[in-house]
Design an enzyme around this catalytic site. Structure first.
Site, PDB file in Angstrom:
ATOM      1  N   GLN A  55      75.299  31.793  41.492  1.00 16.35           N
ATOM      2  CA  GLN A  55      74.130  32.566  41.932  1.00 16.35           C
ATOM      3  C   GLN A  55      74.535  33.972  42.363  1.00 16.35           C
ATOM      4  O   GLN A  55      73.674  34.777  42.666  1.00 16.35           O
ATOM      5  CB  GLN A  55      73.458  31.866  43.126  1.00 16.35           C
ATOM      6  CG  GLN A  55      72.776  30.569  42.765  1.00 16.35           C
ATOM      7  CD  GLN A  55      72.092  29.907  43.946  1.00 16.35           C
ATOM      8  OE1 GLN A  55      72.308  28.738  44.191  1.00 16.35           O
ATOM      9  NE2 GLN A  55      71.261  30.644  44.675  1.00 16.35           N
ATOM     10  N   ARG A  84      66.851  27.013  49.087  1.00 16.59           N
ATOM     11  CA  ARG A  84      65.567  27.704  48.878  1.00 16.59           C
ATOM     12  C   ARG A  84      65.044  28.215  50.213  1.00 16.59           C
ATOM     13  O   ARG A  84      63.918  27.901  50.636  1.00 16.59           O
ATOM     14  CB  ARG A  84      64.577  26.779  48.203  1.00 16.59           C
ATOM     15  CG  ARG A  84      63.530  27.563  47.417  1.00 16.59           C
ATOM     16  CD  ARG A  84      62.729  26.739  46.491  1.00 16.59           C
ATOM     17  NE  ARG A  84      61.820  27.602  45.744  1.00 16.59           N
ATOM     18  CZ  ARG A  84      61.124  27.223  44.705  1.00 16.59           C
ATOM     19  NH1 ARG A  84      61.230  26.007  44.257  1.00 16.59           N
ATOM     20  NH2 ARG A  84      60.325  28.049  44.085  1.00 16.59           N
ATOM     21  N   CYS A  85      65.875  29.005  50.845  1.00 15.52           N
ATOM     22  CA  CYS A  85      65.647  29.336  52.254  1.00 15.52           C
ATOM     23  C   CYS A  85      66.452  30.558  52.580  1.00 15.52           C
ATOM     24  O   CYS A  85      67.502  30.784  52.004  1.00 15.52           O
ATOM     25  CB  CYS A  85      66.121  28.143  53.079  1.00 15.52           C
ATOM     26  SG  CYS A  85      66.759  28.503  54.705  1.00 15.52           S
ATOM     27  N   GLU A 137      60.878  31.262  48.169  1.00 16.63           N
ATOM     28  CA  GLU A 137      61.159  30.145  49.065  1.00 16.63           C
ATOM     29  C   GLU A 137      60.049  29.874  50.073  1.00 16.63           C
ATOM     30  O   GLU A 137      60.129  28.889  50.811  1.00 16.63           O
ATOM     31  CB  GLU A 137      62.471  30.406  49.781  1.00 16.63           C
ATOM     32  CG  GLU A 137      62.400  31.633  50.656  1.00 16.63           C
ATOM     33  CD  GLU A 137      63.764  32.151  51.075  1.00 16.63           C
ATOM     34  OE1 GLU A 137      64.693  32.057  50.260  1.00 16.63           O
ATOM     35  OE2 GLU A 137      63.887  32.630  52.197  1.00 16.63           O
TER      36      GLU A 137
END
Ligand code: CDP
Length: 795
Positions: free
Chosen positions: A228, A375-376, A749
């Protein structure tokens, strides 16, 4: 120069710019089976790597016998820590500056830790070989629970750290302890609740993998990997291996979901690269599902105590929290280095609360390291859960409507930019507007009546209504406060407009399914008056893309999206000089018209020229004194983060006989400022809500007392399927970010962050008349039934 697009004003120039529902460019290859993931990469002479993992959670390695594995036909090498030591590659730094074994050197610290690597001519042989590596373990007592890990007689996990005498990892605090204590002492009403944000696994569809490819001819190491954050990984690879950074290339091809799981560097990547370097052949490592769940970065695992102090009519005076965090065997949380608890101190949420205090203790346990931002945005999920649950607890204590108590405490639109009592600078917001829209969409008042009717008539099914009015913080940097391994958190975009009028855009962030190839093209199309089809977006190759810090914490739009807009505007400036030359006018008389996308002579709209004509001019008829070409790059250091928000309303039905929870209605109103592609946003919301449902209802990585991961595969770690997902009703408001060049905030997110407390609040709400104030996640039917029974509501 025109202040950028205004809310909702720019939908529909028809060129695929801001606000248009452009179909995802990348889907052409995905839906025709032409995606190119790490495991699709095949190189001539490529070898395969399989890792030998420890069956024990805590054990000293006494001996490793490679001989039987080496006897297997096709096995080329078996590597252990001893081999890596020769190359100084036996350990690697974590993102939080801890030191993790690549292959266990002395002591195993969690089940499934990497002990040896078998390299063979094909994957099956590598697997066969891995089963023939004989490891003698001296098994030690494990400790897999953070609370027990901090007890005096707990076994010491980190005896590799000099001076470490217990399993204590770190302490952290924020806010004003004394003032908060005072506020609590004096407050007419206080409430307290203990809640666990359980250990989760981000579970991308594609597991992690890498192909190490050292080219002795060029003396260059290429690593194709599920990353990522390719650039920061290049820097770290170079620092760890000693190979100069310009001789390292990281390529992150199509990535099948990341969700934070592909931010850290894992031993498998290092082994594939090291083996390729040593053997001078490409080496592929791709993990299996259970390896991914058991050994790669987990998320959450915060055991939180929440407290609110308030007046009798529901004005919140103070918030206090104390957290016990499980960091696993190494401190490898993925967050900016100066933030040991991530962005958890945004726990004052959407509310204007004068006084706040938070403290946290983290422990080492014999579990896989992690604490990734699933996802934060670095623990904002835990913070939002805490405050949104506590507001519900307070509302029930005061017998107030949970919508009303929120309304009473919201930061008001005129208070922005707003500085919170824990030091955050919120950019913009209109929380009441989002809540009102959600209430209307959810038929809130009717459902409240229906809820009461069911109680009065002793119905078999209870109704619960849960609200969450969350505020997110996304888009790290700025560089002055946020860095990863010392590198400041900016991001970048480079635009090259070609002679025939189309363009290549390269960005420093890396998509994992979010649709960047479409939305970044939309930003450039909007800003240059080009057609979205004439723009190709590239990412994920450190040899060609500008340096960036990667995609996580919804930072792509706030940071790289800003860079794309600023780079476009730089191109526009140069384009003006060329337009002046082509139109035989003075440069200062050239104006750009956002609507038509054309440049024209001020006051003479018919004397105009398109970007395509300008591109030709830049290469074929450049003005005297100008350099040829039409390109620009921007490295964007955001002045602040962005603060998207939303209000979610969940209505559940609970079967009093079975404890089963069904979703009756699920409303999500989001505000991410100006919207680039409403269709992609909708997709992001749907996906994130599904993950929020998984969190609230199903998912939990669990361990037994021997340290075995009991939730380590998809038989036991339950992901939601389409069967568990209800129809979502989405809505939106638009409150642009005042400091972002196109007024956009992140959104990816928000649904994962905002939905779990709404769901838990709904389940609690259904049982509140029975005195229930909290239900722990995941709220499986047995957990819910126990609570029904406790409240005297079971049947
Ligand atoms: O960093 P990440 O891409 O995961 O998150 P994001 O910046 O929130 O963007 C997720 C997706 O939604 C991207 O394709 C964005 O371009 C899109 N988006 C949008 O269309 N409008 C916004 N205001 C924010 C995001």
């Amino acid at each position: 120069e025109d202040g950028g697009p205004q809310p909702e004003k720019h939908c529909g120039h028809g060129r695929g710019g801001m606000g248009e529902e452009v179909k995802r460019k990348e889907d052409q290859r995905f839906i025709t089976g032409r995606g190119n993931y790490v495991d699709d990469i095949k190189k001539p002479g490529m070898l395969h790597c399989e890792l030998v993992r420890s069956p024990h959670a805590h054990a000293r390695i006494e001996n490793i016998d490679k001989s039987r594995a080496l006897d297997v036909d096709g096995v080329v090498a078996v590597l252990t820590a001893e081999d890596l030591l020769e190359y100084d590659l036996a350990t690697m730094p974590t993102l939080m500056d801890d030191t993790q074994d690549v292959l266990v050197n002395d002591k195993v610290k969690f089940q499934s830790q990497e002990v040896a690597a078998v390299i063979a001519t094909d994957r099956y042989t590598a697997k066969d070989g891995s089963q023939k590596v004989v490891v003698d373990y001296d098994v030690l007592d494990p400790v897999v629970d953070a609370e027990k890990a901090l007890e005096d007689d707990a076994p010491l996990i980190r005896d590799d750290i000099e001076g470490q005498e217990d399993n204590h990892c770190l302490d952290w605090e924020t806010g004003d302890e004394e003032a908060t204590a005072e506020a609590f002492d004096e407050a007419p009403v206080t409430v307290k609740e203990q809640m666990l944000y359980q250990r989760l696994h981000p579970a991308p569809i594609e597991t992690c993998g890498a192909v190490g490819d050292f080219d002795p001819g060029k003396d260059k190491l290429t690593v194709h990997m599920t990353s990522q954050a390719p650039h920061i990984h290049r820097t770290l690879f170079s620092q760890v291996s000693g190979i100069p950074e310009h001789k390292v290339r990281i390529v992150s091809p199509d990535v099948g979901g990341g969700f934070g799981n592909k931010v850290p560097i894992y031993p498998g990547y290092v082994v594939a690269a090291a083996a390729s370097y040593v053997l001078e052949q490409p080496v592929k490592w791709v993990e299996e599902r259970s390896e991914n769940i058991q050994s790669t970065g987990f998320a959450r695992d915060y055991d939180m105590q929440g407290e609110l102090a308030a007046t009798e009519d529901g004005e919140i005076l103070a918030v206090r929290t104390d957290v016990l965090a499980d960091h696993g065997a190494y401190n490898a949380v993925a967050q900016p280095s100066k933030f040991p608890a991530g962005f958890f101190n945004i726990f004052t949420g959407s509310y204007d609360i004068d006084t706040a205090y938070g403290s946290l203790t983290a422990a080492y346990t014999n579990t896989a390291p992690g604490g990734v931002a699933y996802r934060c945005s670095f623990r904002v999920t835990e913070a939002v859960y805490l405050i949104e649950r506590m507001v519900k607890v307070l509302a029930d204590e005061l017998e107030m409507d949970p919508a009303e108590i929120r309304r009473k405490n919201f930061i008001q639109p005129e208070q922005f930019p707003y500085e919170s009592s824990t030091g955050w600078n919120y950019d913009s917001g209109d929380y009441e507007k989002a809540l009102d829209l959600a209430l209307e969409m959810a038929d809130y008042d009717d459902y409240r009546e229906e809820q009461q009717r069911r109680i009065d008539e002793d119905d078999d099914k209870l109704l619960g209504i849960g609200i969450s009015s969350f505020t997110e913080v996304v888009g790290a940097g700025p560089g002055k406060t946020c860095d990863i391994a010392g590198v400041e958190m900016f991001d970048s975009a480079e635009i090259r407009v070609h002679p025939t009028g189309n363009a290549t855009v390269r960005v420093g962030v890396q998509t994992q399914g979010q649709g960047h190839e479409t939305t970044f093209a939309q930003i450039v199309a909007e800003e240059l008056g080009m057609n979205v089809d004439d723009i190709t977006v590239e990412h994920g190759d450190t040899d060609t893309d500008p340096y960036g810090l990667g995609t996580y914490g919804s930072r792509s739009t706030p940071v790289a999206g800003a860079a794309a807009a600023v780079a476009s505007r730089k191109v526009r400036e140069k384009a003006k000089a060329i337009a002046a030359n082509e139109l035989e006018a003075a440069e200062e008389d050239i104006a750009w018209d956002r609507e038509s996308g054309e440049f024209h002579v001020a006051g003479a709209p018919d004397r105009s020229i398109t970007i395509t004509e300008i591109a030709a001019g830049a290469y074929m008829n450049k003005p005297a004194g100008e350099d040829p070409g039409l390109e620009a790059v921007n490295y964007y250091d955001p002045p602040e983060m962005t603060y998207p928000f939303g209000s979610y309303i969940v209505i559940v039905e609970i079967d009093r006989e079975t404890g089963e929870v069904e979703f009756e209605k699920f409303v999500a109103v989001d505000d991410c400022g100006n919207r680039i592609n409403p269709m992609i946003i909708e997709g992001q919301i749907h996906g994130g809500l599904a993950q929020g449902i998984g969190t609230a209802m199903l998912e939990h990585v669990t361990f037994d007392d021997n340290g075995n991961v009991t939730g380590g595969d998809f038989m036991n770690y339950l992901l939601p399927t389409s069967m568990e997902i209800p129809e979502f009703e989405t809505g939106h408001t638009v409150t642009p970010s005042p400091h972002h060049p196109i007024g956009a905030k992140g959104v990816g997110e928000s649904p994962t962050v905002g939905s779990p407390p709404a769901i838990v609040n709904a389940v609690v709400d259904a049982m509140a008349h029975g005195g229930i104030s909290h239900v722990e996640m995941p709220m499986t039917p047995d957990v819910v039934w126990e609570k029904l029974d406790e409240a005297g509501l079971s049947m």
